[in-house]
Design an enzyme around this catalytic site. Structure first.
Site, PDB file in Angstrom:
ATOM      1  N   THR A  13     145.747 -27.011  70.079  1.00 20.01           N
ATOM      2  CA  THR A  13     146.677 -26.748  69.563  1.00 20.01           C
ATOM      3  C   THR A  13     147.323 -28.908  68.543  1.00 20.01           C
ATOM      4  O   THR A  13     147.024 -28.755  66.947  1.00 20.01           O
ATOM      5  CB  THR A  13     148.371 -26.920  69.949  1.00 20.01           C
ATOM      6  OG1 THR A  13     148.187 -25.365  70.793  1.00 20.01           O
ATOM      7  CG2 THR A  13     149.173 -26.301  69.532  1.00 20.01           C
ATOM      8  N   ILE A 136     159.744 -38.015  67.737  1.00 22.83           N
ATOM      9  CA  ILE A 136     160.540 -38.744  67.661  1.00 22.83           C
ATOM     10  C   ILE A 136     160.177 -40.174  68.358  1.00 22.83           C
ATOM     11  O   ILE A 136     160.116 -40.393  69.121  1.00 22.83           O
ATOM     12  CB  ILE A 136     161.420 -38.516  68.805  1.00 22.83           C
ATOM     13  CG1 ILE A 136     161.900 -37.280  68.498  1.00 22.83           C
ATOM     14  CG2 ILE A 136     162.908 -39.348  68.369  1.00 22.83           C
ATOM     15  CD1 ILE A 136     163.237 -35.792  69.526  1.00 22.83           C
ATOM     16  N   LYS A 205     158.217 -36.940  81.764  1.00 15.20           N
ATOM     17  CA  LYS A 205     158.443 -37.620  80.046  1.00 15.20           C
ATOM     18  C   LYS A 205     160.229 -38.430  80.381  1.00 15.20           C
ATOM     19  O   LYS A 205     160.163 -40.141  80.097  1.00 15.20           O
ATOM     20  CB  LYS A 205     159.228 -36.824  78.946  1.00 15.20           C
ATOM     21  CG  LYS A 205     158.440 -35.552  78.828  1.00 15.20           C
ATOM     22  CD  LYS A 205     158.633 -35.042  77.948  1.00 15.20           C
ATOM     23  CE  LYS A 205     157.693 -34.001  77.811  1.00 15.20           C
ATOM     24  NZ  LYS A 205     158.349 -32.525  76.747  1.00 15.20           N
TER      25      LYS A 205
END
Ligand SMILES: NC(=O)c1ccc[n+]([C@@H]2O[C@H](COP(=O)([O-])OP(=O)(O)OC[C@H]3O[C@@H](n4cnc5c(N)ncnc54)[C@H](OP(=O)(O)O)[C@@H]3O)[C@@H](O)[C@H]2O)c1
Length: 428
Positions: A13, A136, A205
């Site tokens: 992807t 971001i 994360k």
């Protein structure tokens, strides 16, 4: 214009997104910083699989040596998922003297120490902006932009799948199962969404972000993790009546006694900026001493948004800017001892929903036990009894150490004041 040959490992992807973005907007990078980025070699497991992008003249194969042995390639884009095989590939690139740009947070959260040690020894950079919150630029914001501002806390929505599910449950009253199926249909959730919904992906994360924010060696074992699998429609409704939404929040807070780290479904009051981060968006709210509150919001995943962060890192690395600064940063080499706060010492405002028999004295019994344990109540609400003579009592506390709250709830359940185990949530 400087031409720059890149290797790509993993044409999935995000790998496909990188090829698409270069084909579509490579000229923008050329115009902005005089770099002509070209993926010249691609290594992937199944080169023959049908894909929507073309290889744009790159040589495609399955053997890693295709990239490792090419002296023209100084930087590798590493977009293979998972932990162990991905680490082996990453270490092979480092050993071959290549800089690595990766989006793989699981690999870095689990094997980051070994990977960064190998990279430092070899003098190459590991850039990973795309690994946290997709498009971001939060790694750059925390590492560079806020370097002079002591960070005291981070609250973040870092998994678009969970946020999408919770938004659909709240706004459109979909069941958890239907919302998850829809997220999968739209490509937000993996075919196996386990590590999204159980909070593991968010914790990967958070581990990376907190390392940078607090210059601390943080491992997955340091983070308390709770997912959204058990969030019920009633939880969402209760949140609504209290003027809040449920979000899966990654939280890190530096207190004088130590660092709080957790991933948990959390009540976010409407007036908090993260309450408006909905659907598949991500948001990161950072408190720091000099800068105050900083909010970043955007697309946390998807082929093109993630490719945007990958190529930003590539520009940083091929211009040499990344190596210049990253060799100075200590977040993957620090050995400073870290004091983590146990759950009993975390200070938060909490919510409890008691299911009680509709009998006199129950409310008084609950408030007595709460006050005996030092739990200071901010608001309390008793619902109408249902046709089985069962009622709910909802309580929101002032911020207080988790220990007193948890022991109070245990005592209330143990004394038979409730007819079901009490549901608890944290509140931002
Ligand atoms: N998807 C997102 O929105 C997103 C966002 C941020 C970060 N990430 C991270 O980015 C990484 C890639 O994600 P993705 O969504 O692009 O995954 P993906 O679609 O599964 O792509 C990964 C590709 O890696 C290839 N691959 C697997 N094992 C390999 C091996 N041993 N050698 C060479 N190639 C191998 C596979 O290629 P074949 O197709 O040839 O079998 C696969 O297509 C993951 O770590 C993910 O967590 C993804």
């Amino acid at each position: 214009v400087q031409r720059c040959a890149l290797g790509l490992i993993g044409w999935g992807t995000v790998g496909g997104g990188v090829l698409d973005l270069l084909a579509r907007d490579g000229a923008v990078i050329r115009q902005r910083c005089g770099l002509d980025l070209a993926v010249t070699r691609i290594v992937t497991r199944d080169p023959g699989r049908a894909r929507t992008q073309s290889a744009a003249g790159a040589t495609v194969g399955t053997d890693l040596r295709l990239i490792l042995d090419d002296p023209a390639i100084g930087t590798v884009i590493h977009l293979v998922g998972g932990t162990d095989v991905a680490r082996d590939i990453c270490l092979a690139c480092i050993a071959a003297g290549k800089h690595v740009v990766t989006a793989n947070k699981a690999m870095l959260a689990v094997h980051g120490d070994a990977i960064f040690a190998a990279a430092a020894a070899k003098g190459v950079g590991i850039a990973f902006e795309a690994a946290v919150a997709g498009a971001i630029p939060v790694i750059a914001a925390v590492r560079d932009g806020l370097v002079a501002s002591r960070i005291t806390g981070i609250s973040a929505i870092l998994n678009g799948t969970c946020n999408y599910i919770l938004t659909r449950m709240e706004v459109d009253e979909l069941s958890y199962t239907d919302a998850l199926a829809e997220a999968q249909r739209l490509g937000y959730a993996e075919a196996d969404p386990t590590i999204d919904v159980d909070g593991t992906d968010t914790a990967h994360k958070l581990a990376l972000l907190a390392r940078i924010a607090f210059t601390a060696r943080i491992t997955m074992a340091d983070i308390r993790i709770e997912g959204i699998q058990n969030i019920s429609f009633q939880d969402i409704e209760s949140a609504r009546t209290m003027g809040a939404r449920i979000k899966l929040i990654a939280a890190a807070r530096q207190r004088p006694e130590g660092l709080e780290l957790r991933v948990a479904p959390t009540l976010v009051p409407y007036e908090h900026p993260l309450a408006d981060v909905s659907r598949n968006f991500n948001g990161i709210h950072i408190d720091s001493v000099a800068a105050g509150a900083t909010l970043l919001v955007g697309q946390g995943a998807g082929a093109l948004p993630t490719a945007s962060a990958v190529l930003a890192d590539v520009v940083d690395v091929v211009t040499g800017r990344y190596q210049l600064t990253s060799s100075r940063f200590n977040f993957f080499t620090t050995t400073a001892p870290l004091r983590l706060l146990p759950e009993t010492e975390e200070v938060t405002s909490s919510y409890a929903r008691f299911q009680v028999p509709d009998k006199p004295g129950i409310l008084a019994g609950i408030t007595n036990l709460l006050s005996q344990h030092g739990v200071s109540v901010q608001s309390i609400h008793q619902g109408q009894p249902d046709d089985r003579q069962c009622a709910t009592i909802e309580v929101v506390t002032h911020p207080l150490p988790g220990g007193s709250f948890l022991t109070a709830i245990e005592a209330i359940d143990r004394q038979g004041l409730t007819i079901k185990p009490t549901v608890t949530l944290r509140r931002l």
